[in-house]
Design a protein around this motif. Structure first.
Motif, PDB file in Angstrom:
ATOM      1  N   MET A  18      25.456  96.566  38.099  1.00 26.13           N
ATOM      2  CA  MET A  18      26.838  96.423  37.647  1.00 26.13           C
ATOM      3  C   MET A  18      27.777  96.277  38.833  1.00 26.13           C
ATOM      4  SD  MET A  18      27.097  99.175  34.520  1.00 26.13           S
ATOM      5  CE  MET A  18      28.819  98.810  34.204  1.00 26.13           C
ATOM      6  N   ASP A  19      27.524  97.054  39.863  1.00 25.97           N
ATOM      7  CA  ASP A  19      28.340  96.992  41.074  1.00 25.97           C
ATOM      8  C   ASP A  19      28.293  95.589  41.674  1.00 25.97           C
ATOM      9  OD1 ASP A  19      28.639  97.327  44.173  1.00 25.97           O
ATOM     10  OD2 ASP A  19      29.481  99.168  43.312  1.00 25.97           O
ATOM     11  N   VAL A  23      31.452  92.966  42.280  1.00 23.16           N
ATOM     12  CA  VAL A  23      31.774  92.384  43.589  1.00 23.16           C
ATOM     13  C   VAL A  23      31.812  90.869  43.474  1.00 23.16           C
ATOM     14  CG1 VAL A  23      30.900  92.020  45.942  1.00 23.16           C
ATOM     15  CG2 VAL A  23      30.933  94.323  44.966  1.00 23.16           C
ATOM     16  N   ASP A  24      30.901  90.301  42.698  1.00 25.86           N
ATOM     17  CA  ASP A  24      30.874  88.848  42.522  1.00 25.86           C
ATOM     18  C   ASP A  24      32.152  88.347  41.846  1.00 25.86           C
ATOM     19  OD1 ASP A  24      29.554  86.264  42.639  1.00 25.86           O
ATOM     20  OD2 ASP A  24      29.302  86.462  40.471  1.00 25.86           O
ATOM     21  N   VAL A  25      32.626  89.051  40.843  1.00 28.99           N
ATOM     22  CA  VAL A  25      33.819  88.620  40.098  1.00 28.99           C
ATOM     23  C   VAL A  25      35.109  88.956  40.846  1.00 28.99           C
ATOM     24  CG1 VAL A  25      35.167  88.962  37.977  1.00 28.99           C
ATOM     25  CG2 VAL A  25      32.672  88.764  37.860  1.00 28.99           C
ATOM     26  N   TYR A  26      35.216  90.176  41.375  1.00 24.38           N
ATOM     27  CA  TYR A  26      36.482  90.658  41.921  1.00 24.38           C
ATOM     28  C   TYR A  26      36.554  90.717  43.438  1.00 24.38           C
ATOM     29  CZ  TYR A  26      37.924  91.688  37.225  1.00 24.38           C
ATOM     30  OH  TYR A  26      38.277  91.556  35.912  1.00 24.38           O
ATOM     31  N   GLY A  27      35.434  90.588  44.129  1.00 29.91           N
ATOM     32  CA  GLY A  27      35.423  90.754  45.575  1.00 29.91           C
ATOM     33  C   GLY A  27      35.097  92.192  45.933  1.00 29.91           C
ATOM     34  N   ASP A  28      34.867  92.426  47.211  1.00 31.98           N
ATOM     35  CA  ASP A  28      34.466  93.757  47.656  1.00 31.98           C
ATOM     36  C   ASP A  28      35.683  94.633  47.886  1.00 31.98           C
ATOM     37  OD1 ASP A  28      33.036  95.935  48.518  1.00 31.98           O
ATOM     38  OD2 ASP A  28      32.023  94.882  50.156  1.00 31.98           O
ATOM     39  N   TRP A  29      35.744  95.735  47.222  1.00 33.19           N
ATOM     40  CA  TRP A  29      36.854  96.680  47.346  1.00 33.19           C
ATOM     41  C   TRP A  29      36.554  97.735  48.403  1.00 33.19           C
ATOM     42  CZ3 TRP A  29      33.722  95.919  43.203  1.00 33.19           C
ATOM     43  CH2 TRP A  29      32.770  96.893  42.935  1.00 33.19           C
ATOM     44  N   ARG A  30      35.357  97.763  48.927  1.00 31.37           N
ATOM     45  CA  ARG A  30      34.983  98.720  49.967  1.00 31.37           C
ATOM     46  C   ARG A  30      35.121  98.050  51.326  1.00 31.37           C
ATOM     47  NH1 ARG A  30      30.996  99.352  45.763  1.00 31.37           N
ATOM     48  NH2 ARG A  30      30.215  97.419  46.605  1.00 31.37           N
ATOM     49  N   ARG A  31      35.455  98.813  52.321  1.00 31.73           N
ATOM     50  CA  ARG A  31      35.584  98.290  53.675  1.00 31.73           C
ATOM     51  C   ARG A  31      34.757  99.164  54.610  1.00 31.73           C
ATOM     52  NH1 ARG A  31      37.260  94.965  50.861  1.00 31.73           N
ATOM     53  NH2 ARG A  31      39.242  93.925  50.942  1.00 31.73           N
ATOM     54  N   GLU A  32      33.802  98.537  55.287  1.00 33.71           N
ATOM     55  CA  GLU A  32      32.946  99.288  56.206  1.00 33.71           C
ATOM     56  C   GLU A  32      33.726  99.778  57.429  1.00 33.71           C
ATOM     57  OE1 GLU A  32      30.055  98.969  53.567  1.00 33.71           O
ATOM     58  OE2 GLU A  32      29.880 100.125  55.402  1.00 33.71           O
ATOM     59  N   SER A  33      34.644  98.968  57.932  1.00 33.46           N
ATOM     60  CA  SER A  33      35.320  99.306  59.175  1.00 33.46           C
ATOM     61  C   SER A  33      36.656 100.022  58.965  1.00 33.46           C
ATOM     62  CB  SER A  33      35.559  98.029  59.994  1.00 33.46           C
ATOM     63  OG  SER A  33      36.391  97.155  59.268  1.00 33.46           O
ATOM     64  N   PRO A  44      42.118  92.283  44.192  1.00 27.53           N
ATOM     65  CA  PRO A  44      40.969  91.503  43.738  1.00 27.53           C
ATOM     66  C   PRO A  44      41.124  90.031  44.117  1.00 27.53           C
ATOM     67  CG  PRO A  44      42.449  91.873  41.897  1.00 27.53           C
ATOM     68  CD  PRO A  44      43.026  92.608  43.082  1.00 27.53           C
ATOM     69  N   LYS A  45      39.981  89.373  44.268  1.00 29.06           N
ATOM     70  CA  LYS A  45      40.067  87.943  44.562  1.00 29.06           C
ATOM     71  C   LYS A  45      40.555  87.225  43.310  1.00 29.06           C
ATOM     72  CE  LYS A  45      35.254  86.596  43.642  1.00 29.06           C
ATOM     73  NZ  LYS A  45      34.013  86.112  44.259  1.00 29.06           N
ATOM     74  N   PRO A  46      41.287  86.128  43.474  1.00 29.19           N
ATOM     75  CA  PRO A  46      41.806  85.402  42.308  1.00 29.19           C
ATOM     76  C   PRO A  46      40.667  84.874  41.434  1.00 29.19           C
ATOM     77  CG  PRO A  46      42.927  84.701  44.304  1.00 29.19           C
ATOM     78  CD  PRO A  46      41.762  85.555  44.730  1.00 29.19           C
ATOM     79  N   LEU A  47      40.915  84.822  40.141  1.00 26.60           N
ATOM     80  CA  LEU A  47      39.951  84.228  39.223  1.00 26.60           C
ATOM     81  C   LEU A  47      39.885  82.720  39.478  1.00 26.60           C
ATOM     82  CD1 LEU A  47      40.930  86.154  35.979  1.00 26.60           C
ATOM     83  CD2 LEU A  47      38.882  86.500  37.369  1.00 26.60           C
ATOM     84  N   PRO A  48      38.820  82.065  39.058  1.00 22.64           N
ATOM     85  CA  PRO A  48      38.701  80.610  39.257  1.00 22.64           C
ATOM     86  C   PRO A  48      39.828  79.844  38.552  1.00 22.64           C
ATOM     87  CG  PRO A  48      36.584  81.556  38.634  1.00 22.64           C
ATOM     88  CD  PRO A  48      37.610  82.643  38.459  1.00 22.64           C
ATOM     89  N   LYS A  49      40.146  78.656  39.080  1.00 21.04           N
ATOM     90  CA  LYS A  49      41.231  77.829  38.527  1.00 21.04           C
ATOM     91  C   LYS A  49      41.063  77.564  37.039  1.00 21.04           C
ATOM     92  CE  LYS A  49      42.513  75.454  42.747  1.00 21.04           C
ATOM     93  NZ  LYS A  49      42.657  74.172  43.428  1.00 21.04           N
ATOM     94  N   GLY A  50      39.847  77.345  36.584  1.00 23.97           N
ATOM     95  CA  GLY A  50      39.613  77.047  35.174  1.00 23.97           C
ATOM     96  C   GLY A  50      39.808  78.228  34.247  1.00 23.97           C
ATOM     97  N   GLU A  51      39.924  79.430  34.809  1.00 24.36           N
ATOM     98  CA  GLU A  51      40.063  80.631  33.984  1.00 24.36           C
ATOM     99  C   GLU A  51      41.483  81.147  33.887  1.00 24.36           C
ATOM    100  OE1 GLU A  51      37.290  83.777  34.692  1.00 24.36           O
ATOM    101  OE2 GLU A  51      35.677  82.374  35.111  1.00 24.36           O
TER     102      GLU A  51
END
Length: 128
Positions: A18-19, A23-33, A44-51
């Motif tokens: 699920m995680d 991440v695939d849909v919304y982008g990574d919300w965790r930051r290693e650094s 979150p990353k923007p949804l695709p133009k068609g959506e």
């Protein structure tokens, strides 16, 4: 086996699956650094133009998609708590709060109709 009611694709069986989907849909919300919560400008990353159409803030949001996304973050937080993984629980809840903020900023604020013509409800909120 593993199919949803509509005969859709297999659903994730583990929190890790699920995680990865989130991440695939919304982008990574965790930051290693960085500490969590710092500089989440790209989440979150923007949804695709068609959506979804682009809003004034360059975000593409669709209320129903993001409502289910929020439910997924809350479910992941619940599952993390069941696993006594409270750091992940807090990260999922923070990601959900950030998603709410971006959705509200994109769809809930009146914008210049000439620049961004979109259907509005009687209170001025963006529809679609």
């Amino acid at each position: 086996a593993g199919r949803g009611r509509g005969g859709g694709t297999e659903r994730p069986k583990t929190r890790a699956e699920m995680d990865r989907l989130m991440v695939d849909v919304y982008g990574d919300w965790r930051r290693e650094s960085k500490s969590f919560g710092d500089d989440l400008e790209d989440f979150p990353k923007p949804l695709p133009k068609g959506e979804a159409g682009e809003g004034w803030n360059k975000q593409r949001r669709y209320l129903w998609t993001d409502a289910f996304g929020l439910l997924n973050f809350v479910t992941l937080a619940h599952r993390a708590a069941e696993d006594h993984d409270f750091r992940s629980r807090d990260e999922y809840l923070s990601a959900g709060r950030r998603l709410i903020e971006v959705v509200h900023a994109t769809l809930g604020e009146p914008v210049d109709e000439d620049l961004y013509p979109m259907a509005r409800d009687k209170n001025g909120a963006t529809i679609g």
